[in-house]
Design a protein around this motif. Sequence first.
Motif, PDB file in Angstrom:
ATOM      1  N   SER A 237       0.735  -0.943  -0.076  1.00 22.81           N
ATOM      2  CA  SER A 237       0.057  -0.033  -0.048  1.00 22.81           C
ATOM      3  C   SER A 237       0.945   1.252  -0.010  1.00 22.81           C
ATOM      4  O   SER A 237       0.582   2.050  -0.717  1.00 22.81           O
ATOM      5  CB  SER A 237      -0.649   0.057   1.352  1.00 22.81           C
ATOM      6  OG  SER A 237      -1.616   1.173   1.209  1.00 22.81           O
ATOM      7  N   HIS A 260      -6.383  -1.620  -2.856  1.00 21.45           N
ATOM      8  CA  HIS A 260      -7.488  -1.281  -2.079  1.00 21.45           C
ATOM      9  C   HIS A 260      -8.513  -2.459  -2.210  1.00 21.45           C
ATOM     10  O   HIS A 260      -9.536  -2.553  -1.045  1.00 21.45           O
ATOM     11  CB  HIS A 260      -8.090  -0.128  -2.617  1.00 21.45           C
ATOM     12  CG  HIS A 260      -7.557   1.479  -2.332  1.00 21.45           C
ATOM     13  ND1 HIS A 260      -8.085   1.948  -1.130  1.00 21.45           N
ATOM     14  CD2 HIS A 260      -6.444   1.994  -2.598  1.00 21.45           C
ATOM     15  CE1 HIS A 260      -7.392   2.890  -0.843  1.00 21.45           C
ATOM     16  NE2 HIS A 260      -6.410   2.982  -1.714  1.00 21.45           N
ATOM     17  N   GLU A 261      -8.621  -3.164  -3.241  1.00 24.62           N
ATOM     18  CA  GLU A 261      -9.442  -4.216  -3.458  1.00 24.62           C
ATOM     19  C   GLU A 261      -9.257  -5.345  -2.401  1.00 24.62           C
ATOM     20  O   GLU A 261     -10.042  -5.912  -1.950  1.00 24.62           O
ATOM     21  CB  GLU A 261      -9.629  -4.725  -4.949  1.00 24.62           C
ATOM     22  CG  GLU A 261     -10.641  -5.900  -4.993  1.00 24.62           C
ATOM     23  CD  GLU A 261     -10.655  -6.704  -6.394  1.00 24.62           C
ATOM     24  OE1 GLU A 261     -11.335  -7.797  -6.560  1.00 24.62           O
ATOM     25  OE2 GLU A 261      -9.735  -6.472  -7.090  1.00 24.62           O
ATOM     26  N   ARG A 263      -7.975  -4.978   0.398  1.00 20.91           N
ATOM     27  CA  ARG A 263      -8.352  -4.636   1.825  1.00 20.91           C
ATOM     28  C   ARG A 263      -9.897  -4.440   1.942  1.00 20.91           C
ATOM     29  O   ARG A 263     -10.599  -4.133   2.814  1.00 20.91           O
ATOM     30  CB  ARG A 263      -7.960  -3.137   1.969  1.00 20.91           C
ATOM     31  CG  ARG A 263      -6.314  -3.254   2.172  1.00 20.91           C
ATOM     32  CD  ARG A 263      -5.706  -2.076   2.882  1.00 20.91           C
ATOM     33  NE  ARG A 263      -6.229  -0.856   2.547  1.00 20.91           N
ATOM     34  CZ  ARG A 263      -5.460   0.273   2.000  1.00 20.91           C
ATOM     35  NH1 ARG A 263      -4.251  -0.110   1.585  1.00 20.91           N
ATOM     36  NH2 ARG A 263      -6.114   1.343   1.677  1.00 20.91           N
ATOM     37  N   GLY A 264     -10.763  -4.788   0.707  1.00 16.56           N
ATOM     38  CA  GLY A 264     -12.030  -4.925   0.897  1.00 16.56           C
ATOM     39  C   GLY A 264     -12.709  -3.504   0.440  1.00 16.56           C
ATOM     40  O   GLY A 264     -13.950  -3.227   0.295  1.00 16.56           O
ATOM     41  N   ASP A 265     -11.894  -2.491  -0.079  1.00 18.45           N
ATOM     42  CA  ASP A 265     -12.331  -1.207  -0.300  1.00 18.45           C
ATOM     43  C   ASP A 265     -12.741  -1.257  -1.948  1.00 18.45           C
ATOM     44  O   ASP A 265     -12.032  -0.797  -2.879  1.00 18.45           O
ATOM     45  CB  ASP A 265     -11.097  -0.199   0.110  1.00 18.45           C
ATOM     46  CG  ASP A 265     -11.961   1.119  -0.296  1.00 18.45           C
ATOM     47  OD1 ASP A 265     -13.059   1.387  -0.618  1.00 18.45           O
ATOM     48  OD2 ASP A 265     -11.085   2.140  -0.006  1.00 18.45           O
ATOM     49  N   ARG A 267     -15.071   0.255  -3.522  1.00 18.98           N
ATOM     50  CA  ARG A 267     -15.515   1.476  -3.989  1.00 18.98           C
ATOM     51  C   ARG A 267     -14.450   2.115  -4.587  1.00 18.98           C
ATOM     52  O   ARG A 267     -14.593   2.682  -5.624  1.00 18.98           O
ATOM     53  CB  ARG A 267     -16.381   2.337  -3.075  1.00 18.98           C
ATOM     54  CG  ARG A 267     -16.894   3.726  -3.345  1.00 18.98           C
ATOM     55  CD  ARG A 267     -17.665   4.467  -2.274  1.00 18.98           C
ATOM     56  NE  ARG A 267     -18.941   3.817  -1.902  1.00 18.98           N
ATOM     57  CZ  ARG A 267     -19.556   4.045  -0.966  1.00 18.98           C
ATOM     58  NH1 ARG A 267     -19.683   4.901  -0.208  1.00 18.98           N
ATOM     59  NH2 ARG A 267     -20.931   3.363  -0.745  1.00 18.98           N
ATOM     60  N   THR A 268     -13.408   2.393  -3.636  1.00 18.54           N
ATOM     61  CA  THR A 268     -12.319   3.102  -4.199  1.00 18.54           C
ATOM     62  C   THR A 268     -11.695   2.622  -5.368  1.00 18.54           C
ATOM     63  O   THR A 268     -11.089   3.265  -6.222  1.00 18.54           O
ATOM     64  CB  THR A 268     -11.309   3.333  -2.984  1.00 18.54           C
ATOM     65  OG1 THR A 268     -11.870   3.939  -1.780  1.00 18.54           O
ATOM     66  CG2 THR A 268      -9.852   3.739  -3.424  1.00 18.54           C
ATOM     67  N   GLN A 300     -17.792  -8.932  -7.403  1.00 16.27           N
ATOM     68  CA  GLN A 300     -18.980  -8.882  -6.524  1.00 16.27           C
ATOM     69  C   GLN A 300     -20.197  -9.159  -6.932  1.00 16.27           C
ATOM     70  O   GLN A 300     -21.336  -8.876  -6.515  1.00 16.27           O
ATOM     71  CB  GLN A 300     -19.000  -7.170  -6.699  1.00 16.27           C
ATOM     72  CG  GLN A 300     -17.850  -6.553  -6.414  1.00 16.27           C
ATOM     73  CD  GLN A 300     -16.939  -7.010  -5.086  1.00 16.27           C
ATOM     74  OE1 GLN A 300     -17.224  -7.306  -4.275  1.00 16.27           O
ATOM     75  NE2 GLN A 300     -15.543  -7.193  -5.366  1.00 16.27           N
ATOM     76  N   GLY A 458     -10.144  -8.780   4.301  1.00 15.78           N
ATOM     77  CA  GLY A 458     -11.487  -8.076   3.881  1.00 15.78           C
ATOM     78  C   GLY A 458     -11.681  -8.345   2.455  1.00 15.78           C
ATOM     79  O   GLY A 458     -12.652  -7.647   1.914  1.00 15.78           O
ATOM     80  N   TYR A 459     -10.750  -8.840   1.719  1.00 15.94           N
ATOM     81  CA  TYR A 459     -10.703  -9.125   0.351  1.00 15.94           C
ATOM     82  C   TYR A 459     -12.065  -9.677   0.059  1.00 15.94           C
ATOM     83  O   TYR A 459     -12.348 -11.056   0.627  1.00 15.94           O
ATOM     84  CB  TYR A 459      -9.679  -9.891  -0.015  1.00 15.94           C
ATOM     85  CG  TYR A 459      -9.415 -10.108  -1.404  1.00 15.94           C
ATOM     86  CD1 TYR A 459      -9.937  -9.297  -2.745  1.00 15.94           C
ATOM     87  CD2 TYR A 459      -9.005 -11.648  -2.019  1.00 15.94           C
ATOM     88  CE1 TYR A 459      -9.951  -9.685  -3.717  1.00 15.94           C
ATOM     89  CE2 TYR A 459      -9.014 -11.875  -3.432  1.00 15.94           C
ATOM     90  CZ  TYR A 459      -9.346 -11.143  -4.245  1.00 15.94           C
ATOM     91  OH  TYR A 459      -9.246 -11.402  -5.525  1.00 15.94           O
ATOM     92  N   ARG A 460     -12.957  -9.357  -0.618  1.00 18.10           N
ATOM     93  CA  ARG A 460     -14.247  -9.987  -0.860  1.00 18.10           C
ATOM     94  C   ARG A 460     -14.142 -11.092  -1.980  1.00 18.10           C
ATOM     95  O   ARG A 460     -14.423 -10.731  -3.377  1.00 18.10           O
ATOM     96  CB  ARG A 460     -15.122  -8.920  -1.433  1.00 18.10           C
ATOM     97  CG  ARG A 460     -15.599  -7.878  -0.021  1.00 18.10           C
ATOM     98  CD  ARG A 460     -16.087  -6.830  -0.665  1.00 18.10           C
ATOM     99  NE  ARG A 460     -17.345  -6.878  -1.282  1.00 18.10           N
ATOM    100  CZ  ARG A 460     -18.690  -7.096  -0.593  1.00 18.10           C
ATOM    101  NH1 ARG A 460     -18.736  -7.341   0.457  1.00 18.10           N
ATOM    102  NH2 ARG A 460     -19.616  -7.393  -1.433  1.00 18.10           N
TER     103      ARG A 460
END
Length: 512
Positions: A237, A260-261, A263-265, A267-268, A300, A458-460
Amino acid sequence: MARPARTHPPRCRPRRSTRSTTNESGEGMSGSTTDSAPEDEQSGSPEAVEPSAEADDEKVAAVRRVSAAGRRWRGAQLAGCAALLAVALTGGSIAFGALRDGGTATVASSSSAVSPGLMASGDLDAGIKAIQAHLRTQPRDFGSWATLGLAYVEQARTKGDPSRYPQAEQALKKSLQLEPDNGQGLAGLAALAAARHDFKGALTYADRTLKQNPYDERALCSRIDALVELGRYAEASKAADLADERRPGIPVFTRYAYVHELRGDVRTARAVLERALSTATTPGDIAYVAGALGQLAWNQGDYDTALTDYARALAADDTYLPALEGRARAQAASGDRAAAVKGMEAVVARYPLPGPLVALGELYEDRGADGDKARAGDQYALVDAWTALARANGVNADLDTALAAADHGDKASALKAARAEWARRHTVHTADALAWALHVNGRDKEALPYARQATATGYRNASFLYHRGIVELATGDRKAGRSHLTSALELNPGFSPLGAREARKALKEASK
C-alpha cells in the motif's frame, strides 16, 4: 489523486498491457536450458523464432496431442512430457540458444534507440521484429536489448508460452553485459522474475533499479506487484502511494486499485479504475482497464456491469484474452451456459492456460452432456501439460498445481504444492490454496487457521468464503459455516459452476 483488478496481479508492460490469467495468474528462476548454452549462443544475434499465427495453432494442437497422452503419464514420465511440450511450443526451433554473437563491435548507446514506446502500437510481434532488425546493425545497444527482453516477457504471457522466458533472460543478460547495472536491464529482470513467480527476486531487482532512478515506472510497478505477491500488503500500500506520487498513470492506477480491493475497499478500487479508463487513449490501455473493471464487477456478483465492462474492453480490442475469458465466466454466472462454453472454448483454443482450462472443464462437468466428462478430463490433463512446460522454463507453478489438483487431480500432489508455495510466501491466495488442499486431504483442523487467514484482509472473494465455510462445517462449527457459505452465495452466486452448486448443497444440509 493520481492514483486497475484481476485474478492475478497486473504488471508493468511495454504499453500493450495484459494480465496473467494464470495465477496468479508466480517462484524461482531455476533450471532453464539456457544455463547450459554456450556463451557465444547467448551473446549476439537478436534473432529469435517468432511464430506465425499458423504456427501458434500448431503449438496448441501439439499441446493437445501431448495432453491426450497425459492421462497415461504421471510421475517420472512428466519430465519427458515437459521436454516434448517445450519442443512443440518452439516449433522444433533452438529457442534457448537463439541469441548469437552476430557482428562487429560498435559503441554502446546511452539509451535505447528503439524505445519501449514502440510497443504502444499494440502490435507486439511487429515491434519485436523492428527491435531485432535494429540490433542486427547496432548489436551493442544495451537499451534495445533490454526492450527486446521485456517484449519477450510480454509475448510469453500473451501467447501463454513459458518457453519464451529463456529468450527474455538471454536478452536482458546481454543488456547488462554491455552496460552493467543499467536501469532498463534491471527493471526487465524484475519483470521476468515476477512472470516466473520469483517475487523475492523481482523485489530485489526493482529496488536496485529504483536506487538508480527513483522514478522508473516499470520498477515502481514491479515493486508493488512483488510486495503484493509476497503478502506484504501494508508495504504494498505504501509502495502504491509512492508510485502514485512519482509516476501517476494507468500502470500505477491499476495496482493502486488492486491494493484497495485486497482490503475490501471495492468502492475506491472502482473509482480509481474508472478514472484510469477516462485517461486511456490506446486500444491496449482501454481494453486493459475496462477488463479490470469487468473482473472487479464479476467478483462482486454484478454480472450486468461485468458484461458491460467486458464489452467495452472488446470494443477496443476484440482479441483481448482476459476480457474474453471474463465474459465467458460472467455469461456462465448469468445462466447463459451455451455462450459461456462457446466463449471459453475459443479462449482455450488460442491459449491453453490453467485458469481457462479448469473453467472450461467445470463448465463441461456442469453441463453433463454425453462425452462432457471425458472433455472435462482433457482440460484437466492440459493443466498438467502446461505446468510441466512452465516448470521446464523456470516458472514456479506450485500455486497453479495446488488449485487445480485439489479439485481435479491428485490430492496429495495438491497438498505438497500448496505447502511449498506457503513456505515461499504468505498471501491470501496461498492461504486459501493451502486451506483447501488440507481439506480435500481430510485435515480440516489444520486447514481452519489458513482459511481464516485467507479472508482476514477483507478481500471479497466468494471462493475463499466458500472454502472457509466448508472447512468450518467439517470442524463442527455449523453456525460459522452456514454464515460464510451464505456470504459466498450472496456475494457472487455464480462464482464457480461446481463450487456454487456444492455450496448450496452444503448450506441446505447444514440448515436441517
